[in-house]
Design a protein around this motif. Structure first.
Motif, short mmCIF file in Angstrom:
data_model
loop_
_atom_site.label_atom_id
_atom_site.label_comp_id
_atom_site.label_asym_id
_atom_site.label_seq_id
_atom_site.Cartn_x
_atom_site.Cartn_y
_atom_site.Cartn_z
N ARG A 50 7.74 -26.98 -5.58
CA ARG A 50 6.95 -26.78 -4.37
C ARG A 50 5.51 -27.27 -4.56
NH1 ARG A 50 5.47 -20.73 -2.16
NH2 ARG A 50 3.61 -21.31 -0.96
N TYR A 51 4.93 -26.97 -5.71
CA TYR A 51 3.56 -27.39 -5.98
C TYR A 51 3.48 -28.90 -6.16
CZ TYR A 51 -1.23 -26.97 -7.67
OH TYR A 51 -2.60 -27.07 -7.81
N ARG A 74 9.37 -23.07 -7.60
CA ARG A 74 7.95 -22.98 -7.24
C ARG A 74 7.15 -24.12 -7.86
NH1 ARG A 74 6.54 -18.29 -4.67
NH2 ARG A 74 8.27 -16.81 -4.48
N ARG A 75 7.56 -24.55 -9.04
CA ARG A 75 6.90 -25.72 -9.63
C ARG A 75 7.12 -26.95 -8.75
NH1 ARG A 75 8.36 -28.39 -15.51
NH2 ARG A 75 6.91 -30.14 -15.38
N LYS A 99 10.79 -20.85 -13.21
CA LYS A 99 10.18 -20.92 -11.87
C LYS A 99 10.23 -22.38 -11.38
CE LYS A 99 9.04 -16.58 -11.74
NZ LYS A 99 9.69 -15.64 -10.78
#
Length: 301
Positions: A100-101, A97-98, A94
């Protein structure tokens, strides 16, 4: 309890902890801003004359209940551009998404109350991966916010750069400066002045007994995880993968695909563990013992 060390540590106090170790990576980059600037210049194709701010292993959380982030290296250059540089050893499925965070955590600290959005600095997030994140053999991939179906980009100042340290340099290696960095992170090959200086800094780190022990302790944590991988982790992982992959394919109504999805998911999980163990210093024979994969398959990872 007897501690199990990686093969390259066995009974050899002169053994070296590599730059891919998270602690070594953060220490070397934070304490050598000139080298870090040169590294970033090559990876981003930017002209970076100096870094005005460097902070290793910085933790960030927006609230007590929010998931915290620990950045390997945060830096700012003389033009106020921000950089987050991460060493990614294990397979992160992922990754997008990591990232993105991570972006959200960087931005939350980049602009104070009442300030204009125009003051939000350009931001570069870089991941150096010890695996091929897109399975395409390419050494580097850069992402910007782009208008779908067109070439126009959104001027949000956001740049994501992912480096594949297992790149096919025979096919895609047209940037020799980048090639040298990739070879060094892959297997420690020193082939230019930058990697020579990085290697010197790594050796200096290893010459400090206390710091080296801290890094080795980090490695041992991975190894102790690996010791019980077949008895505990793999069994749990298989159950989870069976559920997630099996259910997804079942909902598609493809019985054959269901079974294939289960098996592929299990294989992917075991290979992720095997890669992590190998990059921690285990020999291929030992990784094969722990995971059940063939030595030939481990060679291909």
């Amino acid at each position: 309890m007897k501690h199990l060390l990686p093969d390259h540590y066995s009974n050899d106090h002169h053994s070296s902890v590599p730059i891919t170790n998270s602690i070594v990576f953060s220490h070397v980059l934070a304490n050598n801003p000139d080298l870090t600037a040169r590294l970033l210049s090559t990876l981003t194709s930017l002209s970076i004359s100096s870094l005005s701010y460097m902070e290793p292993e910085k933790s960030s959380s927006s609230s007590p209940d929010a998931k915290a982030v620990r950045f390997d290296i945060l830096a700012k250059d003389d033009l106020n551009r921000l950089y987050d540089v991460e060493m990614q050893v294990y397979v992160e499925r992922k990754l997008g998404r990591r990232i993105r965070y991570y972006q959200s955590r960087m931005d939350s600290h980049s602009l104070t109350k009442g300030k204009s959005y125009a003051l939000l600095p350009d931001r570069y997030i870089l991941f150096l991966c010890l695996y091929d994140p897109f399975n395409d053999g390419k050494p580097i991939s850069e992402f910007v916010t782009q208008k779908k179906g067109e070439t126009d980009t959104l001027d949000d100042g956001s740049h994501i750069i992912i480096v594949n340290c297992l790149a096919d340099l025979d096919r895609y290696g047209d940037n020799e400066d980048l090639n040298c960095i990739i070879r060094y992170f892959k297997d420690g090959t020193v082939s230019d002045s930058l990697t020579m200086e990085l290697d010197k800094a790594v050796k200096e780190f290893n010459g400090n007994g206390k710091e080296r022990m801290t890094a080795m302790t980090y490695e041992e944590e991975l190894i102790h995880y690996g010791r019980n991988v077949r008895e505990d982790t793999i069994a749990e992982m298989k159950d989870q993968v069976r559920k997630e992959i099996g259910d997804r394919v079942l909902n598609e109504g493809i019985d054959i695909g269901k079974q294939q999805g289960i098996e592929q998911g299990i294989d992917l999980g075991i290979e992720s563990v095997a890669l992590k163990l190998r990059n921690s210093g285990f020999s291929n024979d030992r990784v094969s013992e722990l995971t059940g994969l063939s030595v030939e398959r481990i060679d291909e990872l």
